[in-house]
Scaffold this motif. Structure first.
Motif, mmCIF file in Angstrom:
data_model
loop_
_atom_site.group_PDB
_atom_site.id
_atom_site.type_symbol
_atom_site.label_atom_id
_atom_site.label_comp_id
_atom_site.label_asym_id
_atom_site.label_seq_id
_atom_site.Cartn_x
_atom_site.Cartn_y
_atom_site.Cartn_z
ATOM 1 N N THR A 39 0.792 -1.218 0.000
ATOM 2 C CA THR A 39 0.000 0.000 0.000
ATOM 3 C C THR A 39 0.828 1.271 0.000
ATOM 4 N N PHE A 40 1.916 1.276 0.770
ATOM 5 C CA PHE A 40 2.677 2.517 0.944
ATOM 6 C C PHE A 40 4.126 2.388 0.488
ATOM 7 N N ILE A 41 4.684 3.506 0.056
ATOM 8 C CA ILE A 41 6.141 3.628 0.008
ATOM 9 C C ILE A 41 6.492 4.665 1.066
ATOM 10 N N ASP A 42 7.195 4.213 2.090
ATOM 11 C CA ASP A 42 7.623 5.075 3.192
ATOM 12 C C ASP A 42 9.096 5.394 2.931
ATOM 13 N N CYS A 43 9.548 6.540 3.378
ATOM 14 C CA CYS A 43 10.944 6.875 3.105
ATOM 15 C C CYS A 43 11.518 7.690 4.254
ATOM 16 N N PRO A 44 12.839 7.749 4.336
ATOM 17 C CA PRO A 44 13.439 8.554 5.401
ATOM 18 C C PRO A 44 13.170 10.042 5.155
ATOM 19 N N GLY A 45 12.990 10.807 6.234
ATOM 20 C CA GLY A 45 12.735 12.238 6.118
ATOM 21 C C GLY A 45 13.867 12.991 5.429
ATOM 22 N N GLU A 46 15.050 12.401 5.467
ATOM 23 C CA GLU A 46 16.205 13.037 4.816
ATOM 24 C C GLU A 46 15.954 13.279 3.333
ATOM 25 N N TYR A 47 15.108 12.429 2.726
ATOM 26 C CA TYR A 47 14.887 12.564 1.278
ATOM 27 C C TYR A 47 14.165 13.855 0.939
ATOM 28 N N LEU A 48 13.458 14.410 1.931
ATOM 29 C CA LEU A 48 12.836 15.715 1.708
ATOM 30 C C LEU A 48 13.742 16.833 2.223
ATOM 31 N N GLU A 49 14.464 16.544 3.306
ATOM 32 C CA GLU A 49 15.246 17.605 3.952
ATOM 33 C C GLU A 49 16.522 17.937 3.186
ATOM 34 N N ILE A 50 17.034 16.970 2.424
ATOM 35 C CA ILE A 50 18.301 17.181 1.719
ATOM 36 C C ILE A 50 18.031 17.176 0.214
ATOM 37 N N PRO A 51 18.146 18.344 -0.422
ATOM 38 C CA PRO A 51 17.726 18.469 -1.827
ATOM 39 C C PRO A 51 18.395 17.484 -2.786
ATOM 40 N N ARG A 52 19.620 17.023 -2.477
ATOM 41 C CA ARG A 52 20.219 16.104 -3.449
ATOM 42 C C ARG A 52 19.513 14.748 -3.471
ATOM 43 N N PHE A 53 18.575 14.520 -2.542
ATOM 44 C CA PHE A 53 17.779 13.289 -2.562
ATOM 45 C C PHE A 53 16.408 13.472 -3.230
ATOM 46 N N TYR A 54 16.073 14.679 -3.647
ATOM 47 C CA TYR A 54 14.735 14.899 -4.234
ATOM 48 C C TYR A 54 14.444 13.904 -5.351
ATOM 49 N N HIS A 55 15.495 13.579 -6.111
ATOM 50 C CA HIS A 55 15.271 12.696 -7.265
ATOM 51 C C HIS A 55 14.743 11.335 -6.839
#
Ligand SMILES: Nc1nc2c(ncn2[C@@H]2O[C@H](COP(=O)(O)OP(=O)(O)O)[C@@H](O)[C@H]2O)c(=O)[nH]1
Ligand SMILES: [Mg+2]
Length: 149
Positions: A39-55
């Motif tokens: 149902t979900f894809i959960d991810c670490p908050g770092e992926y939003l907080e650190i722009p180089r992970f936006y992709h």
């Protein structure tokens, strides 16, 4: 593809919300990488907080039908850049978390989600209060119904 991508800063309540909606016990577990379930894809908050992970978020969004963007009501800041919702080609809804806590500021959280370009209505929730997540449970069921078609 009825899946949902959960995004939000570190500690915003993504994993707790997922556990609540999956009827799992809510226990603290740091999310270390993309976590897929049916149902979900959960991810670490770092992926939003650190722009180089936006992709990573953008890539993951290709595998879902909807994005749920969380904003912690007790946080004095937001990690969403202006109009961030526009980088996704999927519907995105805004969820305001931890509204049970005394220092929750729903108005501020609303402003942050607006700034991110996400359209109202937003869903104010607390994992301490089952009733508050009922509208999201319903939304999930509707997505699951679509998946069966
Ligand atoms: N009081 C309260 N605490 C919450 C709520 N949602 C999450 N938390 C707490 O916030 C912390 C971080 O939650 P977590 O789900 O791991 O955040 P994530 O990093 O976005 O996955 C945990 O200690 C949770 O118990 C809520 O609605 N109310
Ligand atoms: Mg997590």
């Amino acid at each position: 593809m009825g899946r949902i991508l959960l995004i939000g800063g570190i500690g915003a309540g993504k994993t707790s919300l997922k556990q609540t909606l999956m009827n799992e016990q809510v226990t603290y577990q740091k999310t270390q990488m993309l976590d897929f379930c049916n149902t979900f894809i959960d991810c670490p908050g770092e992926y939003l907080e650190i722009p180089r992970f936006y992709h990573v978020l953008i890539d993951a969004s290709h595998q879902v039908s909807e994005i749920w963007a969380l904003q912690d009501a007790t946080k004095q800041r937001s990690f969403y850049p202006p109009q961030f919702s526009k980088v996704f080609r999927k519907p995105i809804i805004g969820i305001i978390t931890k509204v049970d806590l005394p220092k929750a500021n729903i108005q501020q959280a609303t402003a942050y989600l607006n700034y991110a370009g996400i359209e109202e209505p937003f869903y104010p929730i607390s994992v301490m209060n089952g009733e508050s997540v009922a509208p999201l449970r319903l939304r999930l069921e509707e997505l699951n119904e679509l998946r069966k078609c």
